[in-house]
Design a protein around this motif. Structure first.
Motif, short mmCIF file in Angstrom:
data_model
loop_
_atom_site.label_atom_id
_atom_site.label_comp_id
_atom_site.label_asym_id
_atom_site.label_seq_id
_atom_site.Cartn_x
_atom_site.Cartn_y
_atom_site.Cartn_z
N HIS A 240 40.21 47.57 -31.92
CA HIS A 240 39.19 47.66 -30.88
C HIS A 240 38.49 46.32 -30.68
O HIS A 240 37.27 46.23 -30.51
CB HIS A 240 38.16 48.76 -31.20
CG HIS A 240 38.72 50.13 -31.04
ND1 HIS A 240 37.93 51.26 -30.93
CD2 HIS A 240 40.00 50.58 -30.96
CE1 HIS A 240 38.71 52.33 -30.79
NE2 HIS A 240 39.97 51.94 -30.82
N GLU A 241 39.31 45.27 -30.63
CA GLU A 241 38.82 43.93 -30.32
C GLU A 241 39.64 43.39 -29.16
O GLU A 241 40.87 43.49 -29.15
CB GLU A 241 39.00 42.98 -31.52
CG GLU A 241 38.23 43.39 -32.77
CD GLU A 241 38.56 42.50 -33.95
OE1 GLU A 241 39.48 41.64 -33.82
OE2 GLU A 241 37.93 42.64 -35.01
N VAL B 13 46.70 52.72 -27.87
CA VAL B 13 45.31 52.44 -27.51
C VAL B 13 45.32 51.31 -26.50
O VAL B 13 46.03 50.31 -26.69
CB VAL B 13 44.48 52.05 -28.75
CG1 VAL B 13 43.06 51.65 -28.34
CG2 VAL B 13 44.44 53.19 -29.75
N PRO C 283 42.84 48.78 -23.72
CA PRO C 283 41.52 48.40 -23.22
C PRO C 283 41.37 48.80 -21.77
O PRO C 283 42.24 48.51 -20.94
CB PRO C 283 41.50 46.87 -23.39
CG PRO C 283 42.95 46.48 -23.28
CD PRO C 283 43.76 47.63 -23.83
N GLU D 7 35.88 49.41 -22.88
CA GLU D 7 36.01 50.44 -23.90
C GLU D 7 37.49 50.56 -24.25
O GLU D 7 38.36 50.11 -23.50
CB GLU D 7 35.45 51.79 -23.43
CG GLU D 7 36.20 52.43 -22.28
CD GLU D 7 35.61 53.80 -21.94
OE1 GLU D 7 36.41 54.77 -21.94
OE2 GLU D 7 34.39 53.90 -21.69
N PHE D 8 37.76 51.16 -25.38
CA PHE D 8 39.14 51.35 -25.82
C PHE D 8 39.45 52.84 -25.76
O PHE D 8 38.72 53.66 -26.31
CB PHE D 8 39.34 50.78 -27.23
CG PHE D 8 39.22 49.29 -27.28
CD1 PHE D 8 40.33 48.48 -27.08
CD2 PHE D 8 37.99 48.69 -27.51
CE1 PHE D 8 40.22 47.10 -27.11
CE2 PHE D 8 37.87 47.30 -27.55
CZ PHE D 8 38.99 46.51 -27.34
N ARG E 208 42.26 55.94 -26.32
CA ARG E 208 43.49 56.36 -26.97
C ARG E 208 44.24 57.32 -26.06
O ARG E 208 43.69 58.32 -25.60
CB ARG E 208 43.21 57.02 -28.32
CG ARG E 208 44.46 57.55 -29.01
CD ARG E 208 44.17 57.97 -30.44
NE ARG E 208 43.86 56.82 -31.30
CZ ARG E 208 44.76 56.01 -31.82
NH1 ARG E 208 46.06 56.19 -31.57
NH2 ARG E 208 44.39 55.02 -32.59
#
Length: 304
Positions: free
Chosen positions: A194-195, A295, A297, A286-287, A289
């Motif tokens: 989540h980067e 996942v 972005p 936001e990420f 799924r």
């Protein structure tokens, strides 16, 4: 006559009543015929004819409709009758639309400086037709285009308003996997954490996205990364309506997002209706799924 055929006959009579009614009245071209638009058109079409340049230039005949178009705004000269016809078809279940064909007739050349006016009429509404897309009605409009009050050409445009044919349900399909290679693997590794990582040239400090093996500013192959703050704005966008694609549900908005750091990324704009997305709209990363493996972005629209 049974009840159903009679209802169908009455409905088609209502549609036919719109034939001959105006679709657009007293339209005025947004710009006179002009050399820059002619040049752009010729470049896009690859047309190098000398007839379209110089002091005696004319506009390419196939640009006829271009001088009547209103851009991204709704044409103010569109009539209530045309809107009523489309609403009638929508409310009867014929709410899908596809452009089918057009034809043009040229009566005189258009030259730079010509002021354009036009009127459109609902020329015909067909009987109910069955197509592979579904059953529906072909609606043909005819636009008469004038230059200085003189008829210069006629443009006929035909659409099919139809009820989509039933298609058997299919098992849910996974979204396509991103292509991961040695140049962008670090980016996708960041996404799993989540980067959102942006490359930074360690020689000149230039940020770049998408990831590249070397700096396109100074050519250095050395780089590190910075994590994006997640703030950005919609720089540009498109709305996908057709064709449908497995694992996607149109319509949906795809944006070119300008991040606060100054680089741009293409991703979905989510959290707001597709028709509310606007250039300049603030968005926040936001990420999301999509399945046990994927996942991605995406960017949440921020409304006032």
């Amino acid at each position: 006559m049974s009840g159903e055929p009679q209802v169908q006959e009455e409905f088609e009579a209502r549609l036919k009543a719109y034939e001959g009614r105006p679709a657009a009245a007293t339209g005025v071209g947004r710009d006179p015929v002009n050399e820059p638009m002619i040049r752009h058109w010729c470049e896009a079409m690859g047309d190098t004819s000398p007839a379209y340049t110089g002091p005696d230039a004319i506009a390419p005949p196939t640009m006829l409709q271009a001088w009547t178009m209103a851009g991204l705004t709704r044409r103010p000269e569109r009539t209530a009758a045309y809107d009523e016809l489309l609403t009638l078809l929508d409310e009867s279940g014929h709410d899908a639309v596809v452009a089918t064909d057009c034809d043009q007739e040229y009566l005189r050349p258009l030259r730079p400086g010509d002021e354009i006016t036009f009127d459109s009429v609902i020329e015909s509404v067909s009987d109910r037709k069955t197509t592979k897309l579904g059953a529906g009605y072909f609606v043909t409009t005819r636009t008469d285009i004038r230059a200085g009050g003189e008829l210069a050409g006629t443009h006929r445009f035909r659409i099919l308003k139809y009820a989509p044919a039933h298609r058997p349900s299919r098992p849910a399909e996974r979204r396509p996997r991103p292509v991961v290679n040695r140049d962008n693997a670090g980016f996708w590794e960041g996404v799993t954490r989540h980067e959102l990582l942006i490359q930074r040239c360690t020689a000149c400090g230039t940020l770049r996205f998408p990831w590249l093996p070397g700096c396109n500013g100074c050519g250095s192959p050395d780089w590190d990364t910075v994590e994006a703050s997640g703030e950005g704005t919609v720089y540009s966008y498109v709305v996908l309506h057709h064709p449908p694609f497995p694992a996607f549900e149109p319509p949906y908005a795809v944006g070119l997002i300008e991040l606060a750091e100054g680089v741009r990324i293409v991703s979905n704009v989510v959290g707001v209706p597709y028709d509310k997305v606007r250039i300049g709209m603030p968005v926040r990363l936001e990420f999301r799924r999509y399945d046990e493996e994927l996942v991605l972005p995406v960017f949440q629209g921020v409304t006032p």
